[in-house]
Design a protein around this motif. Structure first.
Motif, PDB file in Angstrom:
ATOM      1  N   LEU A  16       6.679   2.457  12.642  1.00 19.87           N
ATOM      2  CA  LEU A  16       7.991   3.347  12.448  1.00 19.87           C
ATOM      3  C   LEU A  16       8.650   3.105  10.930  1.00 19.87           C
ATOM      4  CD1 LEU A  16       9.237   5.288  13.563  1.00 19.87           C
ATOM      5  CD2 LEU A  16      10.450   4.149  15.306  1.00 19.87           C
ATOM      6  N   ILE A  17       9.522   2.038  10.915  1.00 18.34           N
ATOM      7  CA  ILE A  17      10.810   1.869   9.625  1.00 18.34           C
ATOM      8  C   ILE A  17       9.944   2.147   8.306  1.00 18.34           C
ATOM      9  CG2 ILE A  17      11.026  -0.149   8.379  1.00 18.34           C
ATOM     10  CD1 ILE A  17      12.016  -1.807  11.593  1.00 18.34           C
ATOM     11  N   TYR A  18       8.774   1.690   8.059  1.00 18.73           N
ATOM     12  CA  TYR A  18       7.782   2.220   6.944  1.00 18.73           C
ATOM     13  C   TYR A  18       7.909   3.450   6.792  1.00 18.73           C
ATOM     14  CZ  TYR A  18       6.962  -2.633   5.632  1.00 18.73           C
ATOM     15  OH  TYR A  18       6.522  -3.787   4.982  1.00 18.73           O
ATOM     16  N   GLY A  19       7.707   4.413   7.618  1.00 25.38           N
ATOM     17  CA  GLY A  19       7.568   6.148   8.247  1.00 25.38           C
ATOM     18  C   GLY A  19       8.669   6.775   7.818  1.00 25.38           C
ATOM     19  N   THR A  75       0.681  -0.945   0.065  1.00 29.19           N
ATOM     20  CA  THR A  75      -0.037   0.387   0.008  1.00 29.19           C
ATOM     21  C   THR A  75       0.587   1.244   0.000  1.00 29.19           C
ATOM     22  OG1 THR A  75      -1.949  -0.986   1.451  1.00 29.19           O
ATOM     23  CG2 THR A  75      -2.027   1.308   0.971  1.00 29.19           C
ATOM     24  N   ILE A  76       2.682   1.144   0.964  1.00 26.18           N
ATOM     25  CA  ILE A  76       3.159   2.608   0.955  1.00 26.18           C
ATOM     26  C   ILE A  76       3.647   2.755  -0.203  1.00 26.18           C
ATOM     27  CG2 ILE A  76       4.321   3.564   2.382  1.00 26.18           C
ATOM     28  CD1 ILE A  76       3.073   2.190   4.941  1.00 26.18           C
ATOM     29  N   PHE A  77       4.566   1.908  -0.336  1.00 22.82           N
ATOM     30  CA  PHE A  77       5.089   1.819  -1.778  1.00 22.82           C
ATOM     31  C   PHE A  77       5.187   1.332  -2.998  1.00 22.82           C
ATOM     32  CE2 PHE A  77       7.276   1.340   2.732  1.00 22.82           C
ATOM     33  CZ  PHE A  77       7.919   2.272   2.810  1.00 22.82           C
ATOM     34  N   ILE A 110      12.808   9.372   3.657  1.00 19.12           N
ATOM     35  CA  ILE A 110      13.944   8.881   2.937  1.00 19.12           C
ATOM     36  C   ILE A 110      13.719   9.087   1.595  1.00 19.12           C
ATOM     37  CG2 ILE A 110      16.066   7.952   2.306  1.00 19.12           C
ATOM     38  CD1 ILE A 110      15.904   6.627   5.462  1.00 19.12           C
ATOM     39  N   LEU A 111      12.729   8.513   1.234  1.00 16.51           N
ATOM     40  CA  LEU A 111      12.151   8.372  -0.401  1.00 16.51           C
ATOM     41  C   LEU A 111      11.750   9.222  -0.109  1.00 16.51           C
ATOM     42  CD1 LEU A 111      11.292   4.648  -0.510  1.00 16.51           C
ATOM     43  CD2 LEU A 111      13.426   5.467  -1.054  1.00 16.51           C
ATOM     44  N   GLU A 112      11.171  10.005   0.031  1.00 17.74           N
ATOM     45  CA  GLU A 112      10.633  11.495  -0.553  1.00 17.74           C
ATOM     46  C   GLU A 112      11.895  12.448  -1.018  1.00 17.74           C
ATOM     47  OE1 GLU A 112       6.215  11.481   1.291  1.00 17.74           O
ATOM     48  OE2 GLU A 112       7.976  12.588   2.284  1.00 17.74           O
ATOM     49  N   LYS A 113      13.070  12.421   0.015  1.00 17.39           N
ATOM     50  CA  LYS A 113      13.489  13.537  -0.080  1.00 17.39           C
ATOM     51  C   LYS A 113      14.853  12.976  -1.010  1.00 17.39           C
ATOM     52  CE  LYS A 113      13.546  15.329   4.866  1.00 17.39           C
ATOM     53  NZ  LYS A 113      13.430  15.043   6.332  1.00 17.39           N
ATOM     54  N   ALA A 114      14.595  11.697  -1.558  1.00 11.11           N
ATOM     55  CA  ALA A 114      15.951  11.554  -2.401  1.00 11.11           C
ATOM     56  C   ALA A 114      15.719  11.606  -4.166  1.00 11.11           C
ATOM     57  CB  ALA A 114      15.757   9.726  -2.770  1.00 11.11           C
ATOM     58  N   VAL A 172       3.079   6.331  14.860  1.00  8.40           N
ATOM     59  CA  VAL A 172       3.568   6.531  14.121  1.00  8.40           C
ATOM     60  C   VAL A 172       3.031   5.757  12.688  1.00  8.40           C
ATOM     61  CG1 VAL A 172       5.541   5.831  14.751  1.00  8.40           C
ATOM     62  CG2 VAL A 172       4.215   4.118  14.803  1.00  8.40           C
ATOM     63  N   PHE A 173       1.647   5.189  13.279  1.00  8.41           N
ATOM     64  CA  PHE A 173       0.852   5.251  12.040  1.00  8.41           C
ATOM     65  C   PHE A 173       0.696   5.986  11.011  1.00  8.41           C
ATOM     66  CE2 PHE A 173      -3.838   4.932  10.538  1.00  8.41           C
ATOM     67  CZ  PHE A 173      -3.548   4.003  10.102  1.00  8.41           C
ATOM     68  N   TRP A 174       0.511   7.282  11.895  1.00  7.16           N
ATOM     69  CA  TRP A 174       0.309   8.818  11.033  1.00  7.16           C
ATOM     70  C   TRP A 174       1.421   8.925  10.039  1.00  7.16           C
ATOM     71  CZ3 TRP A 174      -1.383  11.089  15.933  1.00  7.16           C
ATOM     72  CH2 TRP A 174      -3.108  11.405  16.122  1.00  7.16           C
ATOM     73  N   LEU A 175       2.963   8.656  10.294  1.00 14.93           N
ATOM     74  CA  LEU A 175       3.688   8.886   9.126  1.00 14.93           C
ATOM     75  C   LEU A 175       3.931   7.976   8.726  1.00 14.93           C
ATOM     76  CD1 LEU A 175       6.829  10.449   9.429  1.00 14.93           C
ATOM     77  CD2 LEU A 175       7.680   8.043  11.036  1.00 14.93           C
ATOM     78  N   ALA A 176       3.373   6.616   8.721  1.00 12.05           N
ATOM     79  CA  ALA A 176       3.537   5.903   7.364  1.00 12.05           C
ATOM     80  C   ALA A 176       2.798   5.768   6.509  1.00 12.05           C
ATOM     81  CB  ALA A 176       3.165   4.109   8.383  1.00 12.05           C
TER      82      ALA A 176
END
Length: 277
Positions: free
Chosen positions: A265-268, A60-62, A273-277, A113-117
């Protein structure tokens, strides 16, 4: 006979009851909920549900677009967790409030961390799935302590939770499923078994994608409804085969809470990181 006395078979260290698994044909004929699932099989089922959830969240996220086969596999997670939670709920009823407190604590710990991810997918007021289990456990804890007044207060609580749970954590269907399973496996509520079983089946049918049936019937049946109905029980069957009767526990206590919050937390962080890359 008191509530606690009637719960003694669930408090012992013997394997917990579960329908449709292994072994005792006579027990299955007399009572389909009386068969055994070892402590090791319960831990294996938790691990399978966790694997399905981690894969589903990563999908879902990636992945864009997300993979339908991974989505289908993820439909196993919540019903399987709900089954295991319901099996354990009525052990030592005097500890129901302590279990509710622990679920509330981890619900709030996990929410940031749910919000973050899921910040790109769900609204900020969407609640994580632990609030479903916390709310229903709280209802039973209040019912044990305050009887009818507790049931009324717990019902109001669940009604308040429906709206924020509806966006990311199955909403009323998830609450009905957990509540139905909790009643189904309660030794004190056996007269409601048929109704609770019906509620659980209807909730499973409505849990994923029923609103899509008219527009995309084949896809909805293949990737939403059938996986929701079949995979949780396939997971239980596999867990029972891998960890037969007599197998001890192998997961640390409260492992799921750390794994749930930790993978979010790891996914968030990875998403950031991916957004800033």
């Amino acid at each position: 006979m008191s509530y606690t006395d009637r719960l003694q078979p669930f408090v012992s260290e013997r394997p917990l009851p579960i329908s449709g698994l292994s072994g005792n044909k006579k027990a299955m004929m007399n009572d389909p909920l009386s068969l055994k699932l070892s402590p090791g099989a319960i831990d294996m089922a938790k691990l399978l549900a966790l694997l399905a959830m981690v894969i589903d969240h990563a999908n879902t996220i990636f992945l864009s677009p997300s993979r339908p086969e991974l989505f289908a596999f993820g439909r196993m997670a919540f019903p399987l967790f709900a089954l295991i939670w319901a099996l354990n709920l009525h052990r030592q009823p005097s500890r129901l409030q302590a279990r509710a407190n622990r679920l509330w604590l981890w619900s709030f710990i996990t929410q940031p961390v749910f919000w973050l991810a899921f910040r790109e997918i769900h609204y900020g007021y969407a609640l994580n799935i632990l609030f479903v289990f916390a709310g229903v456990t709280q209802l039973f804890a209040w019912a044990y302590r305050y009887q009818q007044r507790g049931v009324a207060a717990g019902t109001v609580l669940l009604c308040l939770l429906v709206w924020p749970l509806n966006f990311a954590s199955y909403g009323p269907q998830g609450i009905i499923l957990t509540l139905s399973l909790a009643v189904l496996f309660s030794p004190e509520l056996q007269r409601w078994r048929a109704l609770s079983l019906t509620g659980a089946v209807v909730a499973l049918l409505m849990l994923n994608g029923m609103y899509r049936v008219a527009q995309q019937p084949l896809d909805t049946l293949t990737y939403y409804i059938l996986p929701t109905l079949v995979l949780p029980f396939a997971g239980l069957y596999l867990a029972a085969r891998l960890r037969p009767e007599g197998s001890p526990r192998f997961l640390p206590r409260q492992f799921f809470y750390y794994a749930y919050a930790g993978h979010l937390l790891i996914y968030g962080v990875l998403l950031t990181i991916l957004e800033k890359a």
